[in-house]
Design an enzyme around this catalytic site. Sequence first.
Site, PDB file in Angstrom:
ATOM      1  N   GLN A  26       0.858  -1.171   0.000  1.00 29.26           N
ATOM      2  CA  GLN A  26       0.000   0.000   0.000  1.00 29.26           C
ATOM      3  C   GLN A  26       0.895   1.221   0.000  1.00 29.26           C
ATOM      4  OE1 GLN A  26      -2.134  -1.333   3.394  1.00 29.26           O
ATOM      5  NE2 GLN A  26      -4.047  -1.422   2.233  1.00 29.26           N
ATOM      6  N   SER A  27       0.625   2.107  -0.907  1.00 31.10           N
ATOM      7  CA  SER A  27       1.615   3.133  -1.163  1.00 31.10           C
ATOM      8  C   SER A  27       1.635   4.253  -0.149  1.00 31.10           C
ATOM      9  CB  SER A  27       1.400   3.727  -2.536  1.00 31.10           C
ATOM     10  OG  SER A  27       1.577   2.723  -3.474  1.00 31.10           O
ATOM     11  N   THR A  28       0.491   4.706   0.285  1.00 32.11           N
ATOM     12  CA  THR A  28       0.523   5.868   1.145  1.00 32.11           C
ATOM     13  C   THR A  28      -0.129   5.557   2.474  1.00 32.11           C
ATOM     14  OG1 THR A  28      -1.593   6.659   0.381  1.00 32.11           O
ATOM     15  CG2 THR A  28       0.330   7.392  -0.856  1.00 32.11           C
ATOM     16  N   GLN A  31      -3.732   5.431   2.377  1.00 34.81           N
ATOM     17  CA  GLN A  31      -4.291   4.157   1.943  1.00 34.81           C
ATOM     18  C   GLN A  31      -4.306   3.157   3.084  1.00 34.81           C
ATOM     19  OE1 GLN A  31      -1.846   3.421  -1.469  1.00 34.81           O
ATOM     20  NE2 GLN A  31      -3.638   3.288  -2.790  1.00 34.81           N
ATOM     21  N   GLU A  68       5.321   3.698   2.105  1.00 33.48           N
ATOM     22  CA  GLU A  68       6.427   4.181   1.278  1.00 33.48           C
ATOM     23  C   GLU A  68       6.043   4.055  -0.186  1.00 33.48           C
ATOM     24  OE1 GLU A  68       9.989   2.022   2.076  1.00 33.48           O
ATOM     25  OE2 GLU A  68       9.540   2.032   4.210  1.00 33.48           O
TER      26      GLU A  68
END
Length: 680
Positions: A26-28, A31, A68
Amino acid sequence: MNMFQRLNEKVTASHLKRQAYCYVRQSTLKQVFENSESTKRQYALRERAIALGWPIVQIVTVDSDLGETAASVADRQGFQKLMTEVSLGRVGLVMGLEVSRLARNNADWARLLEICAITDTLILDEEGVYNPTDFNDRLLLNMKGTFSEVELHVLRSRLRGGALNKARRGEFKTRLPTGFVYDHNDKIVIDPDKQVQQSLRLFFDIFQRTGAAFATVKAFAKDDVKFPCRIHSGPDIGKLQWQRLTSSRAQMILKNPRYAGAYYYGQLRSRKNVDGSTSYFKVPREEWIVLIKDAHPGYITWEQYEENLRRMRQNAIAYNVIDRKTPPREGPCLLQGLVICGKCGQRMTIRYKYRRKGRIDPVYLCQRNRVEMGENSCQYIPGAFIDETIGNLLLETVTPLALEVALQVWKELENRFNEADKLRKQQVERSEYEANLARRRFMQVDPDNRLVADTLEAEWNEKLRQLQDTSDYYEQHRRLESERLKKAQQEQVLNLARDFAKLWRNPHTPVREKKRMIRFLIEDVTMIKREDITLHVRFKGGAEKTLKLPLAQKGWQYNLTDPKIVEIVDKLLNNHNYAEIATILDNRGYKSGQGHRIDRNVVKGITHKYNLKTRFARLRKTGKLTANEVASLLAVTVATVRKWGKTGIIKTYPYNDRNGCLYEHPGVNSPLMVKKTISD
Ligand SMILES: [Zn+2]
């Protein structure tokens, strides 16, 4: 065969023995918190793995990439951990919501597939189980990877395209330099803070007047005027800070077209490096993507901005030309690159001052504060005197230095000598031992057994003789050897010292060579200028030496004569004239205040300058008479007196170099007086 059975076919006991990795990406942070939907889907994946036969304890969740974003393996620990585990053959199944997104680019993905194929690791996503060793599965997985990369690319270009379109209209928001802010409508306006405005206007005014960024910085520093800076990141974002204006800051402001009210975008380009990192570089103005003049209010006009750039370029060229006049390698400064400022610890640089007749005077300069802060140089030390001092120091020191080197050689030879010595000594000891043994045998024999006793005694004697021989040989060799060594050592010392001095003093030795020698001998020199100049010299190999030098002499001091010389002149004037004194001083090796050879004019000069009693006055004081006085005393003409003086009838005392002399008093009973009486 239903779908589930087909899935099951791919899963073997060997797979089930190994672990199942559930890769969560999960990128952020947003999220992570909000996307509960994907969390649910991930749980569903775990359920699938359990259904396929994996025990729950063997299901590992890898989620170290949470929060990240990164575009290559290099900076993503989670993915790397996964790769490692897979390659070690510990993983039977890799799961992910969209497995192709496990890797952010196709290269990473291809590598993962390859390793999975080698280690027989299955891949599972919401659409099915894939076996990378199977051609069809592999093809599918590869395509998924390609699509995912394409998707990423499209997404990015869409973002970038959006930004570019906005930028083309001058609407894409970029970070504003100090002096501008966005108003509530996102329009760029001059910073409402009056002090900020004034500082910038003052800055551009001073540059207009002086035409140099450096002079502008200096002006600010002189009046201790601080310069505004809006913090553009961190908790204090947007706050004002007042700092000293630095040269780099001034350059940045002058080069920024924003201050002329221009909007620009795309001044930087990025380049991917091999290690996955990205580096940025500036491109020339022609290649900027967007440049819109008069896009917002500014502090100067576009013409002024261009003019400012032109002047800066000129300054830079002028500066470079001055610098290039003396290529550093060939400059006469001996200590180039070796001098450290004792006040701030920076390396000092060198400037050359051009004097008449092609003479160049080096100056050691610490100019860190000067360049950055526009302050006075930290230290400014004329170099010629220092170079000379260091040269003399080397001439003085090189002998001990050479000694040190020679001593090392000596030690080396001595070691060898000692080894040989030990061997020879062992020889002596063995003889001693054998002699002792022979003696003991002799002592122990039954005195009645004469025959044996005689033999043993003879043997003992023989051993004693041998011992004597070896000892003699040993002593003799020892003496010879050490003498030979001493001689060799002395020669070495002499050669080293002699060669250095010879090379150093030879006027044909190029500065380059001298510099090389200095670098060979000296580590660095720290200089501090206070009431005197302290030089701290560190030699290679650890020796140190501190020297104190008087401050460089001022012009008027140059012509001062050594007080010792003045004293000698004063003494000599009692019995000698200027020319004679000059000869005496010259023979004794004295030089004038300017370092010239002493002649009679110098002596005359010294006499007058230091108010010494002249030769004339001194002679008069001892009762010597002028020609006139003698003439009237003897009632002859002055010409006669002079003639008598020349022929030696009257003793003369010259007081200058134009034949001026005084005469001995004739005395009452002198023949001349008698002659006078007779002629009367
Ligand atoms: Zn300094």
